[in-house]
Structure formats: structure tokens, C-alpha cells
Design a protein around this motif. Structure first.
Motif, PDB file in Angstrom:
ATOM      1  N   UNK A 102      29.925  42.512  30.756  1.00  0.00           N
ATOM      2  CA  UNK A 102      31.063  42.747  29.870  1.00  0.00           C
ATOM      3  C   UNK A 102      32.136  41.673  30.023  1.00  0.00           C
ATOM      4  N   UNK A 103      32.235  41.076  31.213  1.00  0.00           N
ATOM      5  CA  UNK A 103      33.266  40.059  31.439  1.00  0.00           C
ATOM      6  C   UNK A 103      32.668  38.669  31.685  1.00  0.00           C
ATOM      7  N   UNK A 104      31.490  38.417  31.108  1.00  0.00           N
ATOM      8  CA  UNK A 104      30.764  37.170  31.358  1.00  0.00           C
ATOM      9  C   UNK A 104      31.577  35.925  31.027  1.00  0.00           C
ATOM     10  N   UNK A 105      32.416  36.001  30.006  1.00  0.00           N
ATOM     11  CA  UNK A 105      33.154  34.808  29.579  1.00  0.00           C
ATOM     12  C   UNK A 105      34.167  34.328  30.619  1.00  0.00           C
ATOM     13  N   UNK A 106      34.479  35.169  31.582  1.00  0.00           N
ATOM     14  CA  UNK A 106      35.451  34.768  32.598  1.00  0.00           C
ATOM     15  C   UNK A 106      34.835  33.900  33.693  1.00  0.00           C
ATOM     16  N   UNK A 151      36.642  38.819  39.333  1.00  0.00           N
ATOM     17  CA  UNK A 151      36.483  37.487  38.766  1.00  0.00           C
ATOM     18  C   UNK A 151      37.820  36.933  38.289  1.00  0.00           C
ATOM     19  N   UNK A 152      38.635  37.755  37.652  1.00  0.00           N
ATOM     20  CA  UNK A 152      39.942  37.266  37.198  1.00  0.00           C
ATOM     21  C   UNK A 152      40.861  36.999  38.382  1.00  0.00           C
ATOM     22  N   UNK A 153      40.750  37.804  39.428  1.00  0.00           N
ATOM     23  CA  UNK A 153      41.518  37.569  40.650  1.00  0.00           C
ATOM     24  C   UNK A 153      41.136  36.220  41.259  1.00  0.00           C
ATOM     25  N   UNK A 154      39.843  35.949  41.324  1.00  0.00           N
ATOM     26  CA  UNK A 154      39.366  34.682  41.875  1.00  0.00           C
ATOM     27  C   UNK A 154      39.839  33.509  41.023  1.00  0.00           C
ATOM     28  N   UNK A 155      39.666  33.606  39.718  1.00  0.00           N
ATOM     29  CA  UNK A 155      40.076  32.512  38.835  1.00  0.00           C
ATOM     30  C   UNK A 155      41.576  32.256  38.940  1.00  0.00           C
ATOM     31  N   UNK A 156      42.347  33.319  39.112  1.00  0.00           N
ATOM     32  CA  UNK A 156      43.785  33.162  39.225  1.00  0.00           C
ATOM     33  C   UNK A 156      44.206  32.400  40.465  1.00  0.00           C
ATOM     34  N   UNK A 177      28.229  60.450  51.620  1.00  0.00           N
ATOM     35  CA  UNK A 177      29.294  59.488  51.901  1.00  0.00           C
ATOM     36  C   UNK A 177      29.291  58.422  50.800  1.00  0.00           C
ATOM     37  N   UNK A 178      29.622  58.868  49.596  1.00  0.00           N
ATOM     38  CA  UNK A 178      29.670  57.973  48.441  1.00  0.00           C
ATOM     39  C   UNK A 178      31.010  58.160  47.739  1.00  0.00           C
ATOM     40  N   UNK A 179      31.424  57.111  47.043  1.00  0.00           N
ATOM     41  CA  UNK A 179      32.678  57.164  46.289  1.00  0.00           C
ATOM     42  C   UNK A 179      32.374  57.695  44.893  1.00  0.00           C
ATOM     43  N   UNK A 180      32.987  58.812  44.562  1.00  0.00           N
ATOM     44  CA  UNK A 180      32.785  59.411  43.255  1.00  0.00           C
ATOM     45  C   UNK A 180      33.859  58.947  42.263  1.00  0.00           C
ATOM     46  N   UNK A 181      33.617  59.193  40.990  1.00  0.00           N
ATOM     47  CA  UNK A 181      34.611  58.897  39.965  1.00  0.00           C
ATOM     48  C   UNK A 181      35.914  59.618  40.318  1.00  0.00           C
ATOM     49  N   UNK A 182      37.012  58.882  40.235  1.00  0.00           N
ATOM     50  CA  UNK A 182      38.307  59.437  40.580  1.00  0.00           C
ATOM     51  C   UNK A 182      38.710  59.197  42.023  1.00  0.00           C
ATOM     52  N   UNK A 183      37.808  58.638  42.836  1.00  0.00           N
ATOM     53  CA  UNK A 183      38.116  58.324  44.227  1.00  0.00           C
ATOM     54  C   UNK A 183      38.287  56.818  44.408  1.00  0.00           C
ATOM     55  N   UNK A 184      39.037  56.429  45.416  1.00  0.00           N
ATOM     56  CA  UNK A 184      39.318  55.019  45.668  1.00  0.00           C
ATOM     57  C   UNK A 184      38.162  54.359  46.425  1.00  0.00           C
ATOM     58  N   UNK A 185      37.687  53.199  45.959  1.00  0.00           N
ATOM     59  CA  UNK A 185      36.680  52.470  46.729  1.00  0.00           C
ATOM     60  C   UNK A 185      37.158  52.180  48.148  1.00  0.00           C
ATOM     61  N   UNK A 186      36.213  51.913  49.022  1.00  0.00           N
ATOM     62  CA  UNK A 186      36.500  51.747  50.437  1.00  0.00           C
ATOM     63  C   UNK A 186      36.909  50.311  50.771  1.00  0.00           C
ATOM     64  N   UNK A 187      37.791  50.174  51.753  1.00  0.00           N
ATOM     65  CA  UNK A 187      38.141  48.900  52.396  1.00  0.00           C
ATOM     66  C   UNK A 187      38.610  47.829  51.411  1.00  0.00           C
ATOM     67  N   UNK A 211      27.583  45.141  35.919  1.00  0.00           N
ATOM     68  CA  UNK A 211      27.847  45.348  34.492  1.00  0.00           C
ATOM     69  C   UNK A 211      29.167  44.723  34.052  1.00  0.00           C
ATOM     70  N   UNK A 212      30.073  44.473  35.003  1.00  0.00           N
ATOM     71  CA  UNK A 212      31.388  43.950  34.655  1.00  0.00           C
ATOM     72  C   UNK A 212      32.271  44.960  33.956  1.00  0.00           C
ATOM     73  N   UNK A 213      31.958  46.254  34.129  1.00  0.00           N
ATOM     74  CA  UNK A 213      32.721  47.287  33.429  1.00  0.00           C
ATOM     75  C   UNK A 213      33.362  48.299  34.364  1.00  0.00           C
ATOM     76  N   UNK A 214      33.066  48.223  35.654  1.00  0.00           N
ATOM     77  CA  UNK A 214      33.575  49.205  36.611  1.00  0.00           C
ATOM     78  C   UNK A 214      34.670  48.562  37.462  1.00  0.00           C
ATOM     79  N   UNK A 215      35.863  49.083  37.349  1.00  0.00           N
ATOM     80  CA  UNK A 215      36.994  48.563  38.111  1.00  0.00           C
ATOM     81  C   UNK A 215      37.177  49.382  39.378  1.00  0.00           C
ATOM     82  N   UNK A 216      37.676  48.748  40.442  1.00  0.00           N
ATOM     83  CA  UNK A 216      38.318  47.430  40.493  1.00  0.00           C
ATOM     84  C   UNK A 216      37.369  46.235  40.602  1.00  0.00           C
ATOM     85  N   UNK A 217      36.065  46.454  40.848  1.00  0.00           N
ATOM     86  CA  UNK A 217      35.162  45.326  41.059  1.00  0.00           C
ATOM     87  C   UNK A 217      35.124  44.384  39.863  1.00  0.00           C
TER      88      UNK A 217
END
Length: 235
Positions: A206-210, A187-192, A147-157, A177-183
Motif C-alpha cells: 500500500x505504501x510502495x511509492x515511499x 518507511x516514512x520515518x526512515x525517509x524523514x 502472548x500476541x498483540x490483538x487489535x486495539x493493543x499497543x505493539x511491543x517494545x 502489506x504496508x497497511x498496518x500501523x505503526x509498522x
């Protein structure tokens, strides 16, 4: 205060569970396209099961570390003060729960659960999985998968995640790591939306500057200090 905490593999690394994208991470030693996609499972389910059986046994021998325990204290402490912690993890381990956290959302699923592709139900599963194993509730054989989300599948909830994120006063990413979306986009969603942001990591992501605030070091050392500061209202 309502805090949204996102955790990644870095929070469990000191418990002996491997990270993924570091130079010595799992994906440097194993090909994710052969082990962590629906296509890989359809092509060679035995190989995929062997990989996740290995990881399941590794998890069962692991123990929560000081970072997991500190986040459980944060959850309880915020509740006592009329606030809340929304603990969202990219990890498929159960170390947050074993450390005492009461509410954990696993956006990438849970390794200690199995899902039946025939009936769609899930259940706790601590033993090895195999193609031949029947699912207890429907008795269908050949359809069990981790019961894990694989590459190409949508994250849960995701709806619940974004609702909680936009209701927070502070967004904190720990061990990611700041490299796996949508997670990586949280940070940009929060800042917005004017929400303060903080990164706690072994090294800049990878997205530390945000992030508005950045703290670096071993999770077992940095997270407890940060939690005590939050609960003493020093930040």
C-alpha cells in the motif's frame, strides 16, 4: 552497515503460514473482531483459544524457508563485517529463530508463548491453551491468553524499535502489506531521517511509492539474492 529489516506475513507464506490481508488471507475467512481483540477474548475465550490453538499447531508443523535462512546469514555476515542487523517482525511465528537468527524482536508477540493476565508473566507454550489451564508460576486458572498483540493493543517494545530504526543506514520491509500501523509508518520515518529504504514483496504494498528501491517476487527467491548482494557489497 547497520540494516533494519521489518518482516511481515509474506516472508512466512511459503512455509505454509497464511497471510492476513490478501484476498485469500486469514481475515477474508475469519472475522478478526471476533477472534483477535481483547473484547472478543472476554466475550468468548473458548472460541479465541480454538483459533489460536489451530494456528499454533500449524506453526509447529511448518519449517523455515529460504528467505528466513538468508536473513540469518545476513545477520551473521554483517556482524563479521562490524555491522548489525536489527530484525523486527510483525509475525508471531518463530521461523526466523529456527532458521538461525539470534536476535529477533516480535513487535506483535509470539504464538508459542502464553501470558497470564493475573500475574503478567509469560512462558513458552506449545500445547493447546484453554480457559481451565492454570499458569504454572502463579497457579491462577482462567487467565491464560496467547502472548500476541490483538487489535486495539499497543505493539511491543516500540522505543527499542524506533531507536534501532534511526540508527540504521538502510531500512528494508519484506513481505508486508504496508497497511498496518505503526509498522506501515516506519518507511516514512526512515525517509524523514535520510535513511535509504527498500521494499521486497510479492507485489507492491500500500505504501510502495515511499520506498527508494523495490524488488518483487517470491520471498524465497528474491530475499536470498538481495542478501548475497548486500554481503558482497554490490549495493
Amino acid at each position: 552497515m547497520n540494516i533494519f529489516v521489518l518482516t511481515g506475513a509474506g516472508v512466512s507464506a511459503e512455509s505454509g503460514l497464511g497471510t492476513f490481508r490478501d484476498k485469500d488471507g486469514l481475515w477474508s475467512r475469519f472475522d478478526p473482531m471476533k477472534l483477535a481483540t481483547p473484547e472478543a477474548f472476554a466475550h468468548d475465550p473458548d472460541q479465541v483459544h480454538a483459533f489460536y490453538n489451530m494456528r499454533r499447531q500449524n506453526l509447529l508443523s511448518a519449517e523455515p524457508n529460504a528467505a528466513h535462512r538468508a536473513l540469518a546469514r545476513l545477520e551473521a555476515g554483517l556482524a563479521e563485517r562490524g555491522g548489525s542487523l536489527f530484525l523486527c517482525t510483525q509475525n508471531i511465528d518463530d521461523l526466523h529463530e529456527r532458521a538461525g537468527a539470534k536476535r529477533v524482536l516480535h513487535m506483535h508477540g509470539e504464538l508459542l508463548k502464553a501470558r497470564c493476565t493475573a500475574c503478567g508473566d509469560t512462558m513458552l507454550w506449545h500445547e493447546d491453551l484453554s480457559v481451565a489451564a492454570p499458569f504454572p508460576s502463579c497457579r491462577h486458572s482462567g487467565g491464560l491468553r496467547p502472548h500476541v498483540v490483538w487489535f486495539g493493543e499497543m505493539p511491543l517494545e516500540m522505543d527499542a524499535i524506533y531507536d534501532a530504526l534511526l540508527g540504521a543506514n538502510l531500512f528494508v520491509a519484506i513481505g508486508t502489506s504496508g497497511s498496518v500501523y505503526p509498522a506501515a509508518g516506519f518507511v516514512s520515518e526512515a525517509r524523514g531521517h535520510g535513511i535509504r529504504t527498500c521494499e521486497i514483496n510479492l507485489e507492491p504494498s500500500d505504501n510502495a511509492r515511499q520506498f527508494d528501491e523495490r524488488r518483487y517476487g517470491e520471498a524465497s527467491e528474491v530475499v536470498p539474492v538481495w542478501v548475497e548482494q548486500v554481503l558482497s557489497q554490490k549495493i
